[in-house]
Design an enzyme around this catalytic site. Sequence first.
Site, PDB file in Angstrom:
ATOM      1  N   HIS A   1     -81.913 -42.023-103.826  1.00  0.00           N
ATOM      2  CA  HIS A   1     -80.607 -42.076-103.761  1.00  0.00           C
ATOM      3  C   HIS A   1     -80.229 -42.506-104.955  1.00  0.00           C
ATOM      4  O   HIS A   1     -80.868 -43.437-105.709  1.00  0.00           O
ATOM      5  CB  HIS A   1     -79.941 -42.928-102.667  1.00  0.00           C
TER       6      HIS A   1
ATOM      7  N   ASP B   1     -71.134 -46.367 -99.586  1.00  0.00           N
ATOM      8  CA  ASP B   1     -72.115 -47.352 -99.133  1.00  0.00           C
ATOM      9  C   ASP B   1     -71.494 -48.421 -98.205  1.00  0.00           C
ATOM     10  O   ASP B   1     -70.287 -48.813 -98.469  1.00  0.00           O
ATOM     11  CB  ASP B   1     -72.547 -48.259-100.491  1.00  0.00           C
TER      12      ASP B   1
ATOM     13  N   GLN C   1     -85.069 -51.520-104.684  1.00  0.00           N
ATOM     14  CA  GLN C   1     -85.119 -50.609-103.713  1.00  0.00           C
ATOM     15  C   GLN C   1     -85.554 -51.199-102.392  1.00  0.00           C
ATOM     16  O   GLN C   1     -86.251 -51.834-102.069  1.00  0.00           O
ATOM     17  CB  GLN C   1     -85.876 -49.442-103.970  1.00  0.00           C
TER      18      GLN C   1
ATOM     19  N   HIS D   1     -76.856 -44.726-106.714  1.00  0.00           N
ATOM     20  CA  HIS D   1     -75.602 -45.379-106.645  1.00  0.00           C
ATOM     21  C   HIS D   1     -74.605 -45.013-107.562  1.00  0.00           C
ATOM     22  O   HIS D   1     -74.972 -45.104-109.026  1.00  0.00           O
ATOM     23  CB  HIS D   1     -75.847 -47.020-106.726  1.00  0.00           C
TER      24      HIS D   1
ATOM     25  N   ASN E   1     -82.704 -47.232-108.045  1.00  0.00           N
ATOM     26  CA  ASN E   1     -83.900 -48.104-107.989  1.00  0.00           C
ATOM     27  C   ASN E   1     -84.950 -47.591-107.355  1.00  0.00           C
ATOM     28  O   ASN E   1     -84.986 -46.720-106.544  1.00  0.00           O
ATOM     29  CB  ASN E   1     -83.455 -49.200-106.859  1.00  0.00           C
TER      30      ASN E   1
HETATM   31  P1  5GP Z   1     -81.266 -49.579-102.610  1.00  0.00           P
HETATM   32  O1  5GP Z   1     -81.521 -51.079-102.538  1.00  0.00           O
HETATM   33  O2  5GP Z   1     -82.544 -49.065-101.757  1.00  0.00           O
HETATM   34  O3  5GP Z   1     -81.230 -49.062-104.140  1.00  0.00           O
HETATM   35  O4  5GP Z   1     -79.916 -49.143-102.011  1.00  0.00           O
HETATM   36  C1  5GP Z   1     -79.788 -49.097-100.467  1.00  0.00           C
HETATM   37  C2  5GP Z   1     -78.259 -49.021-100.239  1.00  0.00           C
HETATM   38  O5  5GP Z   1     -78.097 -48.411 -99.153  1.00  0.00           O
HETATM   39  C3  5GP Z   1     -77.318 -50.363-100.334  1.00  0.00           C
HETATM   40  O6  5GP Z   1     -76.539 -50.320-101.310  1.00  0.00           O
HETATM   41  C4  5GP Z   1     -77.058 -50.568 -98.880  1.00  0.00           C
HETATM   42  O7  5GP Z   1     -76.054 -51.091 -98.684  1.00  0.00           O
HETATM   43  C5  5GP Z   1     -77.045 -49.099 -98.524  1.00  0.00           C
HETATM   44  N1  5GP Z   1     -77.237 -48.765 -97.073  1.00  0.00           N
HETATM   45  C6  5GP Z   1     -78.375 -49.144 -96.407  1.00  0.00           C
HETATM   46  N2  5GP Z   1     -78.019 -48.800 -94.881  1.00  0.00           N
HETATM   47  C7  5GP Z   1     -76.852 -48.174 -94.928  1.00  0.00           C
HETATM   48  C8  5GP Z   1     -76.154 -47.257 -94.083  1.00  0.00           C
HETATM   49  O8  5GP Z   1     -76.819 -47.337 -92.623  1.00  0.00           O
HETATM   50  N3  5GP Z   1     -75.230 -46.747 -94.286  1.00  0.00           N
HETATM   51  C9  5GP Z   1     -74.532 -46.776 -95.547  1.00  0.00           C
HETATM   52  N4  5GP Z   1     -73.439 -46.166 -95.752  1.00  0.00           N
HETATM   53  N5  5GP Z   1     -75.278 -47.529 -96.400  1.00  0.00           N
HETATM   54  C10 5GP Z   1     -76.298 -47.931 -96.126  1.00  0.00           C
END
Ligand code: 5GP
Length: 135
Positions: free
Chosen positions: A99, A30, A93, A101, A86
């Site tokens: 995805h 991440d 989310q 984590h 999420n």
């Molecule tokens: P969510 O909040 O949707 O559960 O998690 C999205 C996650 O994706 C976040 O932890 C954020 O840091 C990660 N993320 C968003 N854009 C990118 C990216 O371009 N590359 C990587 N490696 N992580 C990303």
Amino acid sequence: MKECIFCKIANGEIPSATLYENEEFRVILDLGPAAKGHALIIPKAHHANLYELPDETAGHAMILAKKVITKMKDILDCDGYNIVQNNGEAAGQTVFHFHMHLIPRKEGDHAGISWTPGTLTEEDKEEILSKFSME
Ligand code: 5GP
Ligand code: ZN
């Protein structure tokens, strides 16, 4: 999904720090980690969230999570692991491509994956038990 960033990352159109990939998934670090080693399991096919994920992919994702964290816990010498997933904006989310984590934890870290426990009221319990059925 043309404009989905995780479609592009999972399918290699956008480079990422890839820990592992197979036909179905890519596992990456991440970019905004909650803790050192925070990784994401991303299916290569687009599904917005867990509600829409095929059962088979959901099963494979959890098996892959088990394998990755089992290996990673030795490399990082961490004390625990959170698996966070999420669904929906209200749940935090931000990327609407399913995805998981994988967040390594150390004793006393401040990764902040916690909540303040409430109380299960009789009213809530009765309401939910009377409405919920898997039939
Ligand atoms: P969510 O909040 O949707 O559960 O998690 C999205 C996650 O994706 C976040 O932890 C954020 O840091 C990660 N993320 C968003 N854009 C990118 C990216 O371009 N590359 C990587 N490696 N992580 C990303
Ligand atoms: Zn996507």
